[in-house]
Motif scaffolding. Structure first.
Motif, PDB file in Angstrom:
ATOM      1  N   LEU A 135       0.936  -1.111  -0.168  1.00  9.76           N
ATOM      2  CA  LEU A 135       0.103   0.013  -0.167  1.00  9.76           C
ATOM      3  C   LEU A 135       0.843   1.430  -0.113  1.00  9.76           C
ATOM      4  O   LEU A 135       2.043   1.267   0.581  1.00  9.76           O
ATOM      5  CB  LEU A 135      -0.804   0.040   1.257  1.00  9.76           C
ATOM      6  CG  LEU A 135      -2.029  -1.075   1.477  1.00  9.76           C
ATOM      7  CD1 LEU A 135      -2.495  -1.025   2.779  1.00  9.76           C
ATOM      8  CD2 LEU A 135      -2.926  -1.006   0.083  1.00  9.76           C
TER       9      LEU A 135
ATOM     10  N   THR B  24       1.941   5.083   1.100  1.00  9.38           N
ATOM     11  CA  THR B  24       2.122   5.852   2.208  1.00  9.38           C
ATOM     12  C   THR B  24       3.067   7.111   1.742  1.00  9.38           C
ATOM     13  O   THR B  24       3.356   7.743   2.731  1.00  9.38           O
ATOM     14  CB  THR B  24       2.761   5.323   3.583  1.00  9.38           C
ATOM     15  OG1 THR B  24       3.686   4.778   3.254  1.00  9.38           O
ATOM     16  CG2 THR B  24       1.723   4.435   4.115  1.00  9.38           C
TER      17      THR B  24
ATOM     18  N   THR C 249      -5.092   8.896   5.037  1.00 13.56           N
ATOM     19  CA  THR C 249      -5.524   7.832   5.826  1.00 13.56           C
ATOM     20  C   THR C 249      -6.857   7.292   5.435  1.00 13.56           C
ATOM     21  O   THR C 249      -7.042   5.766   5.345  1.00 13.56           O
ATOM     22  CB  THR C 249      -5.590   8.421   7.390  1.00 13.56           C
ATOM     23  OG1 THR C 249      -4.346   8.512   7.844  1.00 13.56           O
ATOM     24  CG2 THR C 249      -6.111   6.966   8.362  1.00 13.56           C
TER      25      THR C 249
ATOM     26  N   ILE D 251      -6.677   5.192   2.089  1.00 14.78           N
ATOM     27  CA  ILE D 251      -5.933   3.861   2.244  1.00 14.78           C
ATOM     28  C   ILE D 251      -6.750   2.931   2.973  1.00 14.78           C
ATOM     29  O   ILE D 251      -6.886   1.904   2.521  1.00 14.78           O
ATOM     30  CB  ILE D 251      -4.553   4.436   2.929  1.00 14.78           C
ATOM     31  CG1 ILE D 251      -3.492   5.095   1.958  1.00 14.78           C
ATOM     32  CG2 ILE D 251      -4.048   2.867   3.560  1.00 14.78           C
ATOM     33  CD1 ILE D 251      -2.267   5.360   2.994  1.00 14.78           C
ATOM     34  N   GLN D 252      -7.534   3.362   4.115  1.00  7.64           N
ATOM     35  CA  GLN D 252      -8.438   2.654   4.648  1.00  7.64           C
ATOM     36  C   GLN D 252      -9.740   2.208   3.714  1.00  7.64           C
ATOM     37  O   GLN D 252     -10.156   0.893   3.956  1.00  7.64           O
ATOM     38  CB  GLN D 252      -8.804   3.093   5.980  1.00  7.64           C
ATOM     39  CG  GLN D 252      -7.603   3.226   6.863  1.00  7.64           C
ATOM     40  CD  GLN D 252      -8.383   4.036   8.165  1.00  7.64           C
ATOM     41  OE1 GLN D 252      -9.349   4.967   8.082  1.00  7.64           O
ATOM     42  NE2 GLN D 252      -7.686   3.952   9.204  1.00  7.64           N
TER      43      GLN D 252
ATOM     44  N   ILE E  92      -8.096  -0.644   1.542  1.00 10.91           N
ATOM     45  CA  ILE E  92      -8.061  -1.881   2.295  1.00 10.91           C
ATOM     46  C   ILE E  92      -9.493  -2.737   2.451  1.00 10.91           C
ATOM     47  O   ILE E  92      -9.446  -3.877   2.238  1.00 10.91           O
ATOM     48  CB  ILE E  92      -7.645  -1.689   3.673  1.00 10.91           C
ATOM     49  CG1 ILE E  92      -6.239  -1.363   3.808  1.00 10.91           C
ATOM     50  CG2 ILE E  92      -7.892  -2.852   4.697  1.00 10.91           C
ATOM     51  CD1 ILE E  92      -5.745  -0.738   5.230  1.00 10.91           C
TER      52      ILE E  92
ATOM     53  N   LEU F  77       4.199  -1.310   3.562  1.00 12.30           N
ATOM     54  CA  LEU F  77       3.816   0.091   3.216  1.00 12.30           C
ATOM     55  C   LEU F  77       5.187   0.482   2.531  1.00 12.30           C
ATOM     56  O   LEU F  77       6.183   0.436   2.663  1.00 12.30           O
ATOM     57  CB  LEU F  77       3.693   0.785   4.563  1.00 12.30           C
ATOM     58  CG  LEU F  77       2.665   0.447   5.256  1.00 12.30           C
ATOM     59  CD1 LEU F  77       2.584   1.197   6.512  1.00 12.30           C
ATOM     60  CD2 LEU F  77       1.342  -0.008   4.641  1.00 12.30           C
TER      61      LEU F  77
ATOM     62  N   TYR G 120       1.348  10.750   8.835  1.00 12.16           N
ATOM     63  CA  TYR G 120       0.466   9.858   9.600  1.00 12.16           C
ATOM     64  C   TYR G 120       1.231   9.751  11.231  1.00 12.16           C
ATOM     65  O   TYR G 120       2.286   9.603  11.456  1.00 12.16           O
ATOM     66  CB  TYR G 120       0.580   8.474   9.046  1.00 12.16           C
ATOM     67  CG  TYR G 120       0.200   8.731   7.610  1.00 12.16           C
ATOM     68  CD1 TYR G 120      -0.984   8.662   6.942  1.00 12.16           C
ATOM     69  CD2 TYR G 120       1.393   8.619   6.517  1.00 12.16           C
ATOM     70  CE1 TYR G 120      -1.098   8.667   5.659  1.00 12.16           C
ATOM     71  CE2 TYR G 120       1.138   8.495   5.243  1.00 12.16           C
ATOM     72  CZ  TYR G 120      -0.027   8.509   4.727  1.00 12.16           C
ATOM     73  OH  TYR G 120      -0.304   8.621   3.165  1.00 12.16           O
TER      74      TYR G 120
ATOM     75  N   GLU H 164      -2.527   5.563  13.028  1.00  4.44           N
ATOM     76  CA  GLU H 164      -2.904   5.332  11.632  1.00  4.44           C
ATOM     77  C   GLU H 164      -2.047   4.441  10.765  1.00  4.44           C
ATOM     78  O   GLU H 164      -2.825   3.757  10.145  1.00  4.44           O
ATOM     79  CB  GLU H 164      -2.968   6.810  10.842  1.00  4.44           C
ATOM     80  CG  GLU H 164      -3.901   7.944  11.664  1.00  4.44           C
ATOM     81  CD  GLU H 164      -3.631   9.223  10.846  1.00  4.44           C
ATOM     82  OE1 GLU H 164      -4.729  10.023  10.770  1.00  4.44           O
ATOM     83  OE2 GLU H 164      -2.443   9.499  10.884  1.00  4.44           O
TER      84      GLU H 164
ATOM     85  N   SER I 148      -3.128   1.154  11.687  1.00  5.86           N
ATOM     86  CA  SER I 148      -4.394   0.575  11.196  1.00  5.86           C
ATOM     87  C   SER I 148      -4.174   0.170   9.631  1.00  5.86           C
ATOM     88  O   SER I 148      -5.203  -0.639   9.085  1.00  5.86           O
ATOM     89  CB  SER I 148      -5.443   1.741  11.237  1.00  5.86           C
ATOM     90  OG  SER I 148      -5.101   2.716  10.230  1.00  5.86           O
ATOM     91  N   PHE I 149      -3.501   0.558   8.831  1.00  9.26           N
ATOM     92  CA  PHE I 149      -3.129  -0.055   7.627  1.00  9.26           C
ATOM     93  C   PHE I 149      -2.760  -1.319   7.806  1.00  9.26           C
ATOM     94  O   PHE I 149      -3.033  -2.168   6.785  1.00  9.26           O
ATOM     95  CB  PHE I 149      -2.005   0.832   6.980  1.00  9.26           C
ATOM     96  CG  PHE I 149      -2.278   2.247   6.883  1.00  9.26           C
ATOM     97  CD1 PHE I 149      -3.735   2.654   7.061  1.00  9.26           C
ATOM     98  CD2 PHE I 149      -1.191   3.131   6.745  1.00  9.26           C
ATOM     99  CE1 PHE I 149      -3.837   4.059   6.785  1.00  9.26           C
ATOM    100  CE2 PHE I 149      -1.516   4.567   6.623  1.00  9.26           C
ATOM    101  CZ  PHE I 149      -2.658   5.013   6.818  1.00  9.26           C
ATOM    102  N   TYR I 150      -2.025  -1.996   8.719  1.00 10.88           N
ATOM    103  CA  TYR I 150      -1.749  -3.191   8.970  1.00 10.88           C
ATOM    104  C   TYR I 150      -2.941  -4.315   9.504  1.00 10.88           C
ATOM    105  O   TYR I 150      -3.554  -5.086   8.891  1.00 10.88           O
ATOM    106  CB  TYR I 150      -0.363  -3.708   9.783  1.00 10.88           C
ATOM    107  CG  TYR I 150       0.621  -2.941   9.414  1.00 10.88           C
ATOM    108  CD1 TYR I 150       1.593  -3.442   8.135  1.00 10.88           C
ATOM    109  CD2 TYR I 150       1.068  -1.975   9.966  1.00 10.88           C
ATOM    110  CE1 TYR I 150       2.219  -2.756   7.732  1.00 10.88           C
ATOM    111  CE2 TYR I 150       2.591  -1.457   9.496  1.00 10.88           C
ATOM    112  CZ  TYR I 150       3.048  -1.868   8.367  1.00 10.88           C
ATOM    113  OH  TYR I 150       4.204  -1.195   8.045  1.00 10.88           O
TER     114      TYR I 150
END
Length: 343
Positions: free
Chosen positions: A231, A233, A294, A297-298, A301, A318, A329, A333, A336-338
Motif C-alpha cells: 500500500l 504511504t 489515511t 488507504i483505509q 483496504i 507500506l 500519519y 494510523e 491501522s493499515f496493517y
C-alpha cells in the motif's frame, strides 16, 4: 432439497468464506532510497514502535545499455548496525522492462547469475546477512511482450540462488491473469498504487484513485499463488512550468503549500519564488499535488477485503520507509493499515 443437504451446502459456504479471511498480518516496509548510510532516528524508531520487523530493501536497479548490456545502477548505500541485525531483510531489485525485450536467453542466464552475486556481496559486505536471507524479490513492470523472457529469468534466478523468489504484481496482470500469465515464483506482492500514468489524466490521483482501483478487483477466483499486499504511504507533486511538465517533486508538502494558491482540486499555483529541499518553485509554476490520506488507504483496504481472496496469513508492506512521507500519519494510523486486514 432435503435439510441435510442444505446443511452441508451452508457449512461449505461458511468454510469457503473463512478461507478468505486474514487472521495474521506480518508488518513490513519498503525502503527505496539509494543515498544515506543509515535510517534516520525517526525511521528507526517507527519500525521499533510499530513492531515492523521486515524490510523489502532496494539493493539496486538494472537497466539495458546497447553497448554494455544489462548493468546495475542506483545502488543502496545503506548499512545495518548491531541493533538492526534481527530484522528480516528481503533484497529487492528493480528491473526495467526493456531488459526482457532486448536480451537473449543466454544474457538472461548471465543476468540471473550477476544479480545473485551482487545481492550476496551486498549482504556480506554491508549487512552481514548472507546466511539469514531466504528470499529475493524482483520488481518489474513486465508486459505481454516481455512476459516469456521475464518468466524465464525468474526460473533461472530460482535455480541459481536456491532462494525463495517473489515478484511484484501490478493490478493489470492481476486482473488479466489469463492473458498475462502467472509468474513462476513462490509468491507475489500486489502493488495497490500507481494505477494511472501520472501525466495521462490530469484530473485523477494517479497514486490511488479508488474508482480506478476497484475496477481491477473484479476477478472472483483466488490468485493461484500466495498474494501479499503493498500500500502507498507517499505523496508527490507534478511541477509544470510554462504549461510543460518539468519534474516530480517530493518536497515537504506542508512547506510547499505555504507558497501556493489553489486553482481547482489537486491543482495549485506558486505565488512566491522559493527553494524547498531539492526543488525550485518559480512564481506562476503550476503544481498537481497527489496525496495519499489515511481515509483513502483505509478505503482501499476495505475494497481488497471485499473483492480479493487472501490467505489467512499475509504480509502487508507500506511504500515506503521515509521520514518526510511518514510524518503525515501518526502511529495509530499507520498501525491501522496493517490491522485493517484482520477479521
Amino acid at each position: 432439497m432435503k435439510p441435510f443437504f442444505l446443511g452441508i451446502l451452508f457449512c461449505s459456504f461458511l468454510f469457503s468464506c473463512n478461507n478468505h479471511k486474514v487472521k495474521q498480518v506480518e508488518r513490513a516496509f519498503y525502503y527505496w532510497k539509494s543515498n544515506g548510510y543509515q535510517f534516520s532516528q525517526y525511521e528507526d524508531s517507527i519500525t521499533e514502535s510499530l513492531k515492523v520487523n521486515k524490510l523489502y530493501l532496494k539493493f539496486f536497479e538494472v537497466e539495458h545499455d546497447e553497448t554494455l548490456g544489462n548493468i546495475p545502477f542506483s545502488k543502496t548505500d545503506l548499512r545495518m548496525y548491531n541493533n538492526q541485525a534481527q530484522r528480516i531483510i528481503v533484497p529487492t531489485v528493480y528491473l526495467k522492462n526493456e531488459i526482457f525485450i532486448k536480451s537473449s536467453k543466454s544474457e538472461l542466464d548471465t543476468l540471473a547469475d550477476n544479480i545473485h552475486f551482487l545481492i550476496q556481496k551486498n549482504c556480506r559486505d554491508n549487512f552481514k546477512l548472507e546466511k539469514k536471507v531466504t528470499e529475493y524479490q524482483m520488481d518489474c513492470d513486465w508486459t505481454l511482450k516481455s512476459k516469456d523472457n521475464y518468466f524465464y529469468f525468474l526460473k533461472a534466478l530460482k535455480t541459481i540462488s536456491k532462494k525463495e523468489i517473489s515478484c511484484t504484481l501490478r493490478l493489470y496482470p492481476y486482473k488479466y491473469r489469463t492473458k498475462m500469465g502467472i509468474p513462476p515464483v513462490d509468491k507475489v506482492m500486489l502493488m495497490c498504487y500507481n494505477l494511472i500514468n501520472p501525466l495521462s489524466n490530469k484530473n485523477k490521483n494517479s497514486i490511488l484513485d479508488l474508482e480506478e482501483f476497484k475496477s481491477y478487483l473484479t476477478v472472483e477466483e483466488k490468485y493461484p499463488i500466495h498474494l501479499d499486499v503493498a500500500l502507498p504511504t507517499y505523496s508527490w507533486m507534478h511541477l509544470y512550468r510554462n504549461n510543460n511538465f518539468l519534474e516530480i517533486s517530493y518536497a515537504n508538502l506542508n512547506d510547499t503549500k505555504k507558497v501556493l494558491k489553489p486553482i481547482k482540486p489537486m491543482w495549485y499555483e506558486v505565488v512566491k519564488d522559493t527553494i524547498i529541499g531539492e526543488s525550485y518553485f518559480r512564481v506562476g509554476d503550476k503544481l498537481k499535488i497527489e496525496e495519499t490520506t489515511t481515509e483513502n488507504i483505509q478505503s482501499a483496504i476495505q475494497l481488497l477485503k471485499k473483492h480479493t481472496p487472501l490467505d489467512s496469513k499475509i504480509t502487508v508492506s507500506l511504500f515506503h520507509l521515509d521520514e518526510q512521507q511518514l510524518i503525515n500519519y501518526n502511529n495509530e494510523e499507520i498501525s491501522s493499515f496493517y490491522n485493517g486486514f484482520i477479521e
